[in-house]
Design a protein around this motif. Structure first.
Motif, PDB file in Angstrom:
ATOM      1  N   LEU A 119      48.126  57.094  22.837  1.00  0.00           N
ATOM      2  CA  LEU A 119      47.587  58.085  21.923  1.00  0.00           C
ATOM      3  C   LEU A 119      46.213  58.541  22.410  1.00  0.00           C
ATOM      4  CD1 LEU A 119      48.538  56.420  18.515  1.00  0.00           C
ATOM      5  CD2 LEU A 119      49.811  58.160  19.769  1.00  0.00           C
ATOM      6  N   PHE A 120      45.730  59.605  21.819  1.00  0.00           N
ATOM      7  CA  PHE A 120      44.441  60.148  22.240  1.00  0.00           C
ATOM      8  C   PHE A 120      43.329  59.147  21.947  1.00  0.00           C
ATOM      9  CE2 PHE A 120      40.539  62.573  21.388  1.00  0.00           C
ATOM     10  CZ  PHE A 120      40.410  63.238  22.600  1.00  0.00           C
ATOM     11  N   GLY A 121      42.542  58.834  22.973  1.00  0.00           N
ATOM     12  CA  GLY A 121      41.426  57.902  22.800  1.00  0.00           C
ATOM     13  C   GLY A 121      41.850  56.463  22.615  1.00  0.00           C
ATOM     14  N   GLU A 122      43.065  56.114  22.970  1.00  0.00           N
ATOM     15  CA  GLU A 122      43.575  54.759  22.755  1.00  0.00           C
ATOM     16  C   GLU A 122      43.344  53.916  24.005  1.00  0.00           C
ATOM     17  OE1 GLU A 122      47.579  52.982  20.716  1.00  0.00           O
ATOM     18  OE2 GLU A 122      47.834  54.281  22.445  1.00  0.00           O
ATOM     19  N   SER A 123      42.793  52.725  23.824  1.00  0.00           N
ATOM     20  CA  SER A 123      42.578  51.803  24.936  1.00  0.00           C
ATOM     21  C   SER A 123      43.831  50.961  25.148  1.00  0.00           C
ATOM     22  CB  SER A 123      41.372  50.908  24.663  1.00  0.00           C
ATOM     23  OG  SER A 123      41.610  50.104  23.511  1.00  0.00           O
ATOM     24  N   ASP A 124      43.807  50.164  26.244  1.00  0.00           N
ATOM     25  CA  ASP A 124      44.956  49.296  26.522  1.00  0.00           C
ATOM     26  C   ASP A 124      45.148  48.263  25.418  1.00  0.00           C
ATOM     27  OD1 ASP A 124      45.327  50.666  28.857  1.00  0.00           O
ATOM     28  OD2 ASP A 124      44.280  49.210  30.122  1.00  0.00           O
ATOM     29  N   ARG A 125      44.044  47.736  24.895  1.00  0.00           N
ATOM     30  CA  ARG A 125      44.151  46.754  23.818  1.00  0.00           C
ATOM     31  C   ARG A 125      44.722  47.393  22.557  1.00  0.00           C
ATOM     32  NH1 ARG A 125      41.109  45.439  19.466  1.00  0.00           N
ATOM     33  NH2 ARG A 125      41.163  43.257  18.747  1.00  0.00           N
ATOM     34  N   ASP A 126      44.264  48.622  22.239  1.00  0.00           N
ATOM     35  CA  ASP A 126      44.802  49.312  21.059  1.00  0.00           C
ATOM     36  C   ASP A 126      46.288  49.606  21.220  1.00  0.00           C
ATOM     37  OD1 ASP A 126      42.303  49.255  19.956  1.00  0.00           O
ATOM     38  OD2 ASP A 126      41.736  51.251  20.680  1.00  0.00           O
TER      39      ASP A 126
END
Length: 356
Positions: A119-126
């Protein structure tokens, strides 16, 4: 004479009182034990009193908290619509440590679920948190339903069959036509293509499994009505319907040619040996696909943030894919059911090739 006796008695009494008041140098053992028991009894009584006081204090505190909570709930419902702050889900606090999977595995699972890989602005952890949340929703949804898939298919086997046929008649006429046209001329799986051109194996495996599944469905339809009405007959029909539903993700992956290389090797071996009627070898490939041959219990290659010793010796062939996710477990289990049906319909000439 009487005065003398009285004087003697008075002196004797004085000597006895003086002896009792003077501390003795020696004490009897029985007296020591009696004193010790008395001290222990007093200590027990004091502990019991302290424990009773603590329990009473806890009861009073709990009663006060419950009264305060009732007052807060009543006040919030009557004067404000603002919800109380939600407590943080404990799963999210320990998820990072228990759900540490590689990025490519997270991408594969999200694609299998039809979800965007980022998703937009999503990190690997998210992204891993979102994947785990989706899986937890699916698991809790199954638990909340209160029944498993097989029982549901067993109870509604006739309606499920009608719904599946009505749903797939329009969208799969072309596909079923291709399967029926190729039913008598399905190509044999060539394991040499695994090294030269793996993409050519996808349609061969696809049509071979489709053909076996179609034959299984026809075998269920060709049974006498009295057999279909029995409990065992309904169980067999429910198993076939359930397996067809479970195999849909595998067929979708085969059409998109997006199967992991190690899984492609094992599934190709299963189909190849099934076509050769060497069911014992096909079952061996199934076991390597489902539970792997790793010496570790679950066959994973990374646990936590620290690299384990001799991790480089663990190959992808040792990974237990049946434990990856629920979707893989279901269609790998359905592959074993196809093997069992094929062995029943096309028994091998060599009895040693029968599965146990």
């Amino acid at each position: 004479m009487d005065a003398l006796k009285a004087e003697i008695a008075l002196k004797r009494k004085y000597v006895q009182n003086d002896a009792e008041m003077r501390p003795s140098k020696y004490v009897r053992r029985g007296e020591l034990e009696r004193i010790k028991e008395e001290e222990e009894r007093r200590a027990r009584e004091e502990k019991e009193k302290e424990r009773a006081a603590e329990q009473a204090a806890e009861r009073d505190a709990a009663l006060a908290r419950s009264k305060q909570k009732k007052k807060v709930d009543t006040f919030s419902c009557s004067t404000s619509n603002t919800p109380l702050p939600e407590s943080r889900d404990p799963d999210s606090t320990i998820l990072e440590g228990l759900f540490n999977i590689p990025n490519n595995e997270a991408i594969r699972r999200l694609r299998a679920k039809g979800q965007p890989i980022r998703l937009f602005g999503e990190s690997d952890r998210d992204r891993r948190l979102r994947l785990r949340a989706l899986e937890l929703i699916e698991e809790r949804g199954h638990e909340k339903a209160g029944t498993n898939d097989f029982r549901k298919a067993l109870e509604d086997v006739e309606s499920v069959e009608r719904e599946l046929r009505a749903k797939n008649d329009k969208g799969k006429k072309k596909e079923d036509g291709e399967v029926s046209n190729n039913a008598g001329s399905v190509a044999m799986v060539d394991l040499g293509l695994l090294k030269t051109d793996p993409d050519k194996l996808y349609p061969v495996i696809y049509y071979a499994l489709k053909r076996t599944l179609k034959e299984w469905e026809e075998a269920m339809d060709e049974r006498p009505e009295n057999v279909k009405r029995t409990h065992q007959g309904k169980l067999a029909a429910a198993t076939q319907v359930q397996s067809a539903e479970y195999l849909k993700p595998l067929f979708k992956t085969l059409r998109s040619r997006n199967l992991p290389p190690d899984m492609l090797v094992r599934i190709a071996e299963i189909v190849y040996y099934m076509q050769k009627r060497q069911y014992q070898r096909a079952n061996d490939s199934y076991l390597r696909l489902s539970i792997g041959n790793a010496p570790w219990p679950i066959g994973v290659t990374m646990v936590g943030i620290h690299e384990r010793s001799a991790r480089e010796k663990i190959s992808t062939d040792q990974v237990a894919h049946v434990l990856n996710d629920e979707v893989s477990r279901k269609y790998i289990q359905s592959l074993k059911r196809l093997l069992t049906f094929s062995q029943t319909k096309y028994p091998p000439e060599d009895v040693s090739q029968l599965m146990g």
